[in-house]
Design a protein around this motif. Structure first.
Motif, short mmCIF file in Angstrom:
data_model
loop_
_atom_site.label_atom_id
_atom_site.label_comp_id
_atom_site.label_asym_id
_atom_site.label_seq_id
_atom_site.Cartn_x
_atom_site.Cartn_y
_atom_site.Cartn_z
N GLY A 7 0.81 -1.21 0.00
CA GLY A 7 0.00 0.00 0.00
C GLY A 7 0.84 1.25 0.00
N ALA A 8 1.94 1.22 -0.74
CA ALA A 8 2.94 2.29 -0.64
C ALA A 8 2.47 3.62 -1.20
N THR A 9 1.44 3.61 -2.03
CA THR A 9 0.93 4.89 -2.54
C THR A 9 -0.20 5.44 -1.68
N GLY A 10 -0.59 4.69 -0.64
CA GLY A 10 -1.61 5.16 0.27
C GLY A 10 -1.04 6.16 1.26
N GLN A 11 -1.93 6.75 2.04
CA GLN A 11 -1.50 7.80 2.96
C GLN A 11 -0.54 7.29 4.02
N LEU A 12 -0.82 6.12 4.60
CA LEU A 12 0.06 5.59 5.64
C LEU A 12 1.34 5.04 5.02
N GLY A 13 1.23 4.30 3.94
CA GLY A 13 2.39 3.68 3.33
C GLY A 13 3.45 4.69 2.94
N ARG A 14 3.03 5.79 2.34
CA ARG A 14 3.99 6.84 1.95
C ARG A 14 4.71 7.40 3.18
N LEU A 15 3.96 7.60 4.24
CA LEU A 15 4.57 8.16 5.45
C LEU A 15 5.53 7.17 6.10
N VAL A 16 5.23 5.89 6.01
CA VAL A 16 6.16 4.88 6.53
C VAL A 16 7.48 4.95 5.75
N ILE A 17 7.39 5.07 4.44
CA ILE A 17 8.60 5.16 3.63
C ILE A 17 9.38 6.42 4.01
N ASP A 18 8.69 7.53 4.19
CA ASP A 18 9.37 8.76 4.64
C ASP A 18 10.10 8.52 5.96
N SER A 19 9.44 7.83 6.88
CA SER A 19 10.05 7.59 8.19
C SER A 19 11.23 6.63 8.10
N LEU A 20 11.12 5.61 7.26
CA LEU A 20 12.25 4.70 7.07
C LEU A 20 13.48 5.47 6.57
N LEU A 21 13.27 6.33 5.59
CA LEU A 21 14.38 7.11 5.05
C LEU A 21 14.93 8.07 6.11
N ALA A 22 14.04 8.71 6.86
CA ALA A 22 14.47 9.66 7.90
C ALA A 22 15.28 8.97 8.98
N ARG A 23 15.00 7.68 9.20
CA ARG A 23 15.70 6.93 10.24
C ARG A 23 16.91 6.18 9.69
N GLY A 24 17.32 6.52 8.48
CA GLY A 24 18.59 6.02 7.98
C GLY A 24 18.54 4.88 6.99
#
Length: 284
Positions: A7-24
Motif C-alpha cells: 500500500g505504498a501509494t496510500g497515505q500511511l504507506g507513503r509516510l512509513v517510507i518517509d520515516s524509514l528514510l528519515a531513520r537512515g
C-alpha cells in the motif's frame, strides 16, 4: 535488510517510507508495493524500487515478497474483503520465508466490539497460524479521520456524533507511520503486540474545543442517540447501510473501544504524539 511496504501509494504507506528514510534506511533497501505503479513514480525517483502489488492478485504479491527480509502489511481499505486479501499476503510471506512481518491492526482487535475489529482479528489469527515472526501494531484512530468534521465545524459551528462520553486516543498518521518504521528497522520487536494510541484520550467536548481553536469560530458538540444520528445521516444522503456502519462505529467509541492509551506509541517513536489541536490544524 530489504523491506517491502505494501500500500505504498496510500497515505500511511507513503509516510512509513518517509520515516524509514528519515531513520537512515537506504532507498535501495526499500521496496514499495503499489496496485497502481505509475502513482509511485515519485518514489522511484527517490531511488526506491517500485513493484506491482494488488491484494486481489496473489501472483503480484508472491513476486513482490521474493527476496525481501521484512514485510509491512498495511491493512487494506476494502471493508468486507480484507481478511482474504491479507491472507494472500500472509501466505506469500510464509512461502518466501520473510524474517519479520509487521501488520497494522485495530485496537484490542481480538476482543473489541468495534465493527471494524473482526477482519483484523481474523488477520492476526492467520498470522499466528502461519507461524510468521511478527509484530502487531494495533493502531488507534488517525486524527486525519476528522477532516470532514473540521470542514463541517467551520461551516456549521457543530460537531455531531452518537459517541456519548466516549474517548478517542487519536494521533496523527505520521506518528503511527514512524512507529512502523521503528519496528521494521530495529531488532527486538518480534512477538510483540503493541496497542498504539495518542498520549491523550480526548472526549468530543474536547474535540469541539480544539475545533473552535482551529476554525476560529465557536464549535459545539451535539450529542445524538444512535437513532437520531442514523436518521440525520440518511437525511444528508447516506444510504441506510452506510449510516448504520457509522453509527456502529460511534457505538464502539461510546463503549470505550478507542479510549485506552498507555504511552507505548510515544515510547516507540521517542517523542510525544501530535496533540489533537495540532493534528486538526494540519488538516485545516
Amino acid at each position: 535488510m530489504t523491506t517491502l511496504v505494501t500500500g505504498a501509494t496510500g497515505q500511511l504507506g507513503r509516510l512509513v517510507i518517509d520515516s524509514l528514510l528519515a531513520r537512515g534506511a537506504e532507498p535501495q533497501s526499500i521496496v514499495a508495493g503499489a496496485r497502481d505503479v505509475p502513482k509511485a513514480a515519485d518514489l522511484a525517483d527517490r531511488g526506491i524500487r517500485v513493484v506491482a502489488l494488488d491484494y486481489n492478485d496473489p501472483a503480484t504479491i508472491a513476486a513482490a515478497v521474493e527476496g525481501v527480509d521484512a514485510v509491512l502489511l498495511v491493512s487494506g481499505s476494502e471493508v468486507g474483503r480484507r481478511a482474504a486479501q491479507h491472507q494472500a499476503v500472509i501466505d506469500a510471506a510464509k512461502a518466501a520465508g520473510v524474517a519479520k512481518f509487521v501488520y497494522t491492526s485495530a485496537p484490542k482487535a481480538t476482543t473489541s466490539d468495534l465493527v471494524l475489529a473482526p477482519e483484523h482479528k481474523a488477520t492476526e489469527e492467520a498470522i499466528a497460524a502461519a507461524g510468521l515472526p511478527a509484530v502487531i501494531l494495533r493502531n488507534n484512530w488517525y486524527t486525519e479521520n476528522y477532516a470532514a468534521d473540521v470542514a463541517r465545524a467551520a461551516e456549521t459551528g457543530t460537531v455531531a456524533a452518537s459517541v456519548g462520553a466516549g474517548r478517542v486516543a487519536s494521533a496523527n498518521r505520521a506518528d503511527f507511520a514512524e512507529a512502523a518504521a521503528v519496528v521494521l528497522l530495529e531488532d527486538g520487536h518480534i512477538g510483540q503486540v503493541y496497542e498504539l494510541g495518542g498520549d491523550v484520550a480526548w472526549a468530543y467536548d474536547d474535540l469541539a474545543v480544539a475545533l473552535t481553536e482551529v476554525t476560529g469560530r465557536p464549535v459545539e458538540y451535539v450529542a445524538l442517540s444512535s437513532e437520531e444520528h442514523g436518521a440525520a445521516l440518511e437525511a444528508a444522503g447516506l444510504d441506510a447501510g452506510t449510516a448504520g456502519f457509522v453509527t456502529a462505529l460511534d457505538a464502539g467509541i461510546r463503549g470505550g473501544a478507542l479510549a485506552d492509551t498507555d504511552g507505548t506509541l510515544a515510547r516507540l517513536i521517542g517523542r510525544p504524539t501530535t496533540p489533537l489541536v495540532d493534528g486538526l490544524r494540519a488538516i485545516a
